[in-house]
Scaffold this motif. Sequence first.
Motif, PDB file in Angstrom:
ATOM      1  N   ASN A 198       0.809  -1.216   0.000  1.00 42.67           N
ATOM      2  CA  ASN A 198       0.000   0.000   0.000  1.00 42.67           C
ATOM      3  C   ASN A 198       0.844   1.270   0.000  1.00 42.67           C
ATOM      4  OD1 ASN A 198      -2.705  -0.837  -0.156  1.00 42.67           O
ATOM      5  ND2 ASN A 198      -2.728  -1.402   2.011  1.00 42.67           N
ATOM      6  N   HIS A 199       2.041   1.199   0.565  1.00 41.69           N
ATOM      7  CA  HIS A 199       2.878   2.399   0.641  1.00 41.69           C
ATOM      8  C   HIS A 199       3.524   2.775  -0.692  1.00 41.69           C
ATOM      9  CE1 HIS A 199       2.268   2.025   4.950  1.00 41.69           C
ATOM     10  NE2 HIS A 199       2.811   3.218   5.106  1.00 41.69           N
ATOM     11  N   VAL A 200       3.393   1.930  -1.688  1.00 44.64           N
ATOM     12  CA  VAL A 200       3.888   2.280  -3.031  1.00 44.64           C
ATOM     13  C   VAL A 200       2.803   2.013  -4.075  1.00 44.64           C
ATOM     14  CG1 VAL A 200       6.316   1.892  -2.478  1.00 44.64           C
ATOM     15  CG2 VAL A 200       4.951  -0.017  -3.330  1.00 44.64           C
ATOM     16  N   HIS A 201       1.557   1.984  -3.639  1.00 44.98           N
ATOM     17  CA  HIS A 201       0.472   1.543  -4.521  1.00 44.98           C
ATOM     18  C   HIS A 201       0.048   2.655  -5.485  1.00 44.98           C
ATOM     19  CE1 HIS A 201      -2.893  -0.793  -5.925  1.00 44.98           C
ATOM     20  NE2 HIS A 201      -2.521  -1.778  -5.128  1.00 44.98           N
ATOM     21  N   PRO A 202      -0.178   2.314  -6.761  1.00 39.82           N
ATOM     22  CA  PRO A 202      -0.663   3.331  -7.713  1.00 39.82           C
ATOM     23  C   PRO A 202      -1.990   3.957  -7.307  1.00 39.82           C
ATOM     24  CG  PRO A 202       0.097   1.370  -8.880  1.00 39.82           C
ATOM     25  CD  PRO A 202       0.102   1.025  -7.422  1.00 39.82           C
ATOM     26  N   LEU A 203      -2.807   3.242  -6.504  1.00 43.29           N
ATOM     27  CA  LEU A 203      -4.093   3.799  -6.098  1.00 43.29           C
ATOM     28  C   LEU A 203      -3.951   4.993  -5.158  1.00 43.29           C
ATOM     29  CD1 LEU A 203      -6.303   0.601  -5.670  1.00 43.29           C
ATOM     30  CD2 LEU A 203      -6.670   2.468  -7.281  1.00 43.29           C
ATOM     31  N   LEU A 204      -2.753   5.238  -4.623  1.00 42.04           N
ATOM     32  CA  LEU A 204      -2.565   6.452  -3.827  1.00 42.04           C
ATOM     33  C   LEU A 204      -2.892   7.704  -4.631  1.00 42.04           C
ATOM     34  CD1 LEU A 204       0.754   5.630  -1.911  1.00 42.04           C
ATOM     35  CD2 LEU A 204      -1.551   5.700  -0.957  1.00 42.04           C
ATOM     36  N   ARG A 205      -2.714   7.624  -5.952  1.00 43.27           N
ATOM     37  CA  ARG A 205      -3.011   8.802  -6.775  1.00 43.27           C
ATOM     38  C   ARG A 205      -4.513   9.120  -6.769  1.00 43.27           C
ATOM     39  NH1 ARG A 205      -2.120   5.053 -11.299  1.00 43.27           N
ATOM     40  NH2 ARG A 205       0.074   5.619 -11.194  1.00 43.27           N
ATOM     41  N   VAL A 206      -5.343   8.120  -6.481  1.00 43.87           N
ATOM     42  CA  VAL A 206      -6.782   8.372  -6.399  1.00 43.87           C
ATOM     43  C   VAL A 206      -7.087   9.333  -5.251  1.00 43.87           C
ATOM     44  CG1 VAL A 206      -9.040   7.294  -6.029  1.00 43.87           C
ATOM     45  CG2 VAL A 206      -7.317   6.134  -7.428  1.00 43.87           C
ATOM     46  N   LEU A 207      -6.299   9.244  -4.183  1.00 40.48           N
ATOM     47  CA  LEU A 207      -6.502  10.148  -3.057  1.00 40.48           C
ATOM     48  C   LEU A 207      -6.237  11.586  -3.468  1.00 40.48           C
ATOM     49  CD1 LEU A 207      -4.707   8.017  -0.307  1.00 40.48           C
ATOM     50  CD2 LEU A 207      -7.147   8.050  -0.888  1.00 40.48           C
ATOM     51  N   ARG A 208      -5.187  11.776  -4.255  1.00 39.01           N
ATOM     52  CA  ARG A 208      -4.837  13.133  -4.675  1.00 39.01           C
ATOM     53  C   ARG A 208      -5.822  13.665  -5.709  1.00 39.01           C
ATOM     54  NH1 ARG A 208       0.752  12.695  -3.241  1.00 39.01           N
ATOM     55  NH2 ARG A 208       0.648  13.358  -1.074  1.00 39.01           N
ATOM     56  N   SER A 209      -6.465  12.776  -6.438  1.00 36.05           N
ATOM     57  CA  SER A 209      -7.493  13.258  -7.359  1.00 36.05           C
ATOM     58  C   SER A 209      -8.683  13.804  -6.590  1.00 36.05           C
ATOM     59  CB  SER A 209      -7.938  12.132  -8.307  1.00 36.05           C
ATOM     60  OG  SER A 209      -8.666  11.134  -7.604  1.00 36.05           O
ATOM     61  N   ALA A 210      -8.901  13.299  -5.367  1.00 33.39           N
ATOM     62  CA  ALA A 210     -10.001  13.787  -4.531  1.00 33.39           C
ATOM     63  C   ALA A 210      -9.599  15.005  -3.717  1.00 33.39           C
ATOM     64  CB  ALA A 210     -10.479  12.670  -3.593  1.00 33.39           C
ATOM     65  N   ALA A 211      -8.325  15.073  -3.320  1.00 35.41           N
ATOM     66  CA  ALA A 211      -7.831  16.191  -2.501  1.00 35.41           C
ATOM     67  C   ALA A 211      -6.366  16.397  -2.841  1.00 35.41           C
ATOM     68  CB  ALA A 211      -8.016  15.892  -1.018  1.00 35.41           C
ATOM     69  N   PRO A 212      -6.049  17.312  -3.758  1.00 39.81           N
ATOM     70  CA  PRO A 212      -4.675  17.431  -4.275  1.00 39.81           C
ATOM     71  C   PRO A 212      -3.611  17.696  -3.212  1.00 39.81           C
ATOM     72  CG  PRO A 212      -6.209  18.647  -5.663  1.00 39.81           C
ATOM     73  CD  PRO A 212      -6.983  18.209  -4.460  1.00 39.81           C
ATOM     74  N   ASP A 213      -3.968  18.364  -2.125  1.00 36.84           N
ATOM     75  CA  ASP A 213      -2.977  18.737  -1.121  1.00 36.84           C
ATOM     76  C   ASP A 213      -2.886  17.745   0.034  1.00 36.84           C
ATOM     77  OD1 ASP A 213      -2.322  21.084  -2.501  1.00 36.84           O
ATOM     78  OD2 ASP A 213      -3.990  22.163  -1.579  1.00 36.84           O
ATOM     79  N   VAL A 214      -3.578  16.615  -0.056  1.00 33.73           N
ATOM     80  CA  VAL A 214      -3.583  15.674   1.055  1.00 33.73           C
ATOM     81  C   VAL A 214      -2.174  15.141   1.298  1.00 33.73           C
ATOM     82  CG1 VAL A 214      -4.119  13.634  -0.374  1.00 33.73           C
ATOM     83  CG2 VAL A 214      -4.746  13.662   2.033  1.00 33.73           C
ATOM     84  N   VAL A 215      -1.803  15.051   2.576  1.00 29.54           N
ATOM     85  CA  VAL A 215      -0.503  14.505   2.969  1.00 29.54           C
ATOM     86  C   VAL A 215      -0.647  13.003   3.186  1.00 29.54           C
ATOM     87  CG1 VAL A 215       1.257  14.487   4.786  1.00 29.54           C
ATOM     88  CG2 VAL A 215       0.275  16.654   4.010  1.00 29.54           C
ATOM     89  N   ILE A 216       0.200  12.234   2.527  1.00 29.83           N
ATOM     90  CA  ILE A 216       0.214  10.793   2.739  1.00 29.83           C
ATOM     91  C   ILE A 216       1.284  10.506   3.786  1.00 29.83           C
ATOM     92  CG2 ILE A 216       0.374   8.516   1.681  1.00 29.83           C
ATOM     93  CD1 ILE A 216      -1.867  10.275   0.547  1.00 29.83           C
ATOM     94  N   CYS A 217       0.836   9.994   4.923  1.00 30.36           N
ATOM     95  CA  CYS A 217       1.709   9.791   6.082  1.00 30.36           C
ATOM     96  C   CYS A 217       1.852   8.301   6.337  1.00 30.36           C
ATOM     97  CB  CYS A 217       1.095  10.484   7.294  1.00 30.36           C
ATOM     98  SG  CYS A 217       2.025  10.291   8.813  1.00 30.36           S
ATOM     99  N   SER A 218       3.070   7.801   6.338  1.00 24.59           N
ATOM    100  CA  SER A 218       3.271   6.360   6.480  1.00 24.59           C
ATOM    101  C   SER A 218       2.846   5.875   7.858  1.00 24.59           C
ATOM    102  CB  SER A 218       4.737   5.996   6.244  1.00 24.59           C
ATOM    103  OG  SER A 218       5.491   6.086   7.435  1.00 24.59           O
ATOM    104  N   ASP A 219       2.512   4.596   7.935  1.00 23.68           N
ATOM    105  CA  ASP A 219       2.301   3.962   9.225  1.00 23.68           C
ATOM    106  C   ASP A 219       3.664   3.681   9.862  1.00 23.68           C
ATOM    107  OD1 ASP A 219       1.020   2.864  11.402  1.00 23.68           O
ATOM    108  OD2 ASP A 219      -0.311   1.607  10.209  1.00 23.68           O
ATOM    109  N   ALA A 220       3.639   3.415  11.159  1.00 25.78           N
ATOM    110  CA  ALA A 220       4.885   3.267  11.904  1.00 25.78           C
ATOM    111  C   ALA A 220       5.707   2.088  11.385  1.00 25.78           C
ATOM    112  CB  ALA A 220       4.587   3.085  13.387  1.00 25.78           C
TER     113      ALA A 220
END
Length: 747
Positions: A198-220
């Motif tokens: 999930n930390h390198v998943h192409p679907l992360l770009r879907v989050l930015r399509s919904a909110a361009p400035d969203v910060v993706i913060c890794s889990d511990a």
Amino acid sequence: MDLLRELTTAEKLALLHQAQPAVPRLGLAAFHTGCEALHGVAWLGPATVFPQAVGLGATWDRGLLREVGAAAGTEVRALHHDDGRASLNVWAPVVNPLRDPRWGRNEEGYSEDPFATAQLAIAYCTGLRGDDPSVWRTTPVLKHFLAYNVETLRDKADIAVPERVLHEYELPAFLGPLRAGVVAGVMPGYNLVNGVPNHVHPLLRVLRSAAPDVVICSDAYAPSNLLAQFPTAAEGHAAALLAGVDSYTDNGPDGGPTVAAFTEALDRGLVTLADVDAAVGRILAMRAWTGEFSRDADPYAGTPREVVAGAEHGRLAARAARAGIVLLKNAGGALPLSSPGSLPGTVAVVGHLGDRVLRDWYSGSLPYAVTVADGLRDRLGADRVTAVDGLDRVRIPLFGDTVLARQDWGTSVQCPVPVHTFRAPSGYLTADDAGVLSLDAPTPDGWEVRELWELHPVDGGVALRSNALGRFVTAALTATGSLDDAAAFAVEPVSSGIEAAVAAASAADRVVVVLGNDPHINGRETVDRDGLALPAEQEALLRAVCAANPATVLVLVSSYPYAVDWAQDHVPAILWTSHAGQELGSAVADVLLGTVNPGGRLPQTWYRGDTVLPAPTDYDVIGSGWTYQYFRGEPLYPFGHGLSYTTFAYGPLTVDGPTARVTVTNTGERDGDEVVQLYVTPHAWPVPSPSRRLAAFERVPLAAGESREVVLDVAAEALAHWSGDGLVTPPGSYTFTAGPSAVTVSR
């Protein structure tokens, strides 16, 4: 941003780590991401403890969740201003839909339905964010993207998720809050989805399509986990950065390894400075939203320390605890215990949770605790309420004549052998890192629960194995040995918990049996349940008490559903509540005595004991029949179920485009809340369709005899399926139904 241009490359790389150092020459203060605030501020000492998220989900009340979010955010602000330990970046809420009730972290989600999850998350995040148009009270981070409902080998689990399930079930719970503009970040989960972490998943770009400035913060520690897929830390970190991860939670407060990995990645051309700038820019922007860099007045700057665990928030915690209680069964008017103008006689409170209030891993320290027995004592008088925990008392010779209360917590996926706790007057049996035993632990707690013990039969008695350390107790009285080194001990019975409970039940007019889980044992982060049954000793206690006194009520206090088939057939009345925080006992007592009319509704399906659930790693909600939408059997209690001390009637339902209207009448003699649920059934889809899908809901208070037209906004996505290119709503027939649950509806 001017600040970004002034930073050196080394300073930028340091800001990619969770623990961001100060840059004194630019007036940039130190900062760290992450303050846990799932149902109140956690890990920072006493704070208001609201019901677990699944209990908040049971309220179905957006307005209440917004208030709870605002209170939690206010306490974060107060603690931040007090000593700086509380980051204004809060890691909450969890929006993974509750697909599998065996998931160890079931308590952290709101609902098995993605629409309900998104709606409640929007409300909670709105409270966390605050009402000021410019300055955020806190910056919420949604957890855990994506398809995360399993704890077993969670960092290695590769979850196969069909495309339709991704877009119709998994993604909407994230996209709703992002599109509402109340979310600052998203945290990926540890697992893989369709072969990709999930930390390198192409679907992360879907989050930015919904909110361009969203910060993706890794889990511990997730960035280091990428070494399982990438040859070097530089390559793993670079892949995560290019996929969209901005902030790296790794190696505790030490940012050195993260900086070293990105320095190498830059030197090798794996990433560019522009890639780094994009991530750091989003991080700084998130900090700016809280007013950190503004010269204008901060509307939250004056939040006083005294609001933390204050009286106002305590009253809100009580309201939330009452609102989330669900009446599962009430045969023959068994509840309320009292009738108008009269009180019940004597009441026996039986069970290990009758006189205890438990916190969970993501709770704050309880500022005070009202147990179920306390709540009844306060209302009926101490002389009319007795409390018996129903636990056996035993002696183990290694502790001399000390009498221990023994409790069997059953098994889990990770431990097929039952685990036990042993409690002395001085505390629980525990072991430190060196295996040294003591009887002073206040309660089972911590990331590693050192108070859990396995009993293994050996010649001459049993061997005690520390579940946390994986070592046996030796003749030297330390948990340091293998089975070959284990000492044999006798577990000598002193008294029977069931006998004591039966005696108390027989002597009382009414009995309240309070059973359920400890949120730190066999169903928590890192530990999945292996079934839905109550532990055998709890079930035996319930049956014995019911046989002794049929005027018995069962109160389940739990983080998840149970398959209580026997209780449904034999116990007159059953209540469920989550671990509802400091006001648990007051809320339960109010409902038991009828001061409060229960209005909570189940946020997930409760299955029967003989239901064969799909494998925990089977995420094909559609094909395998998960949740109320696709389950093909008859549940024990359906999604949305909950009874009341009054009755409600539904008038005709009309749907005109995006608006539905239905008149609901309280036909009983008591005021009460009805959760009006609107469902849609598609008939013309070219793909398998749900039997029903939630399209709208509203919790509506109605006085006795009152009627109200309830206007519901129909969620367009409820009518749509994924086509491969997007969500589509084919022309054809759609049936709308409104009612009090997913199976009890009025057309």
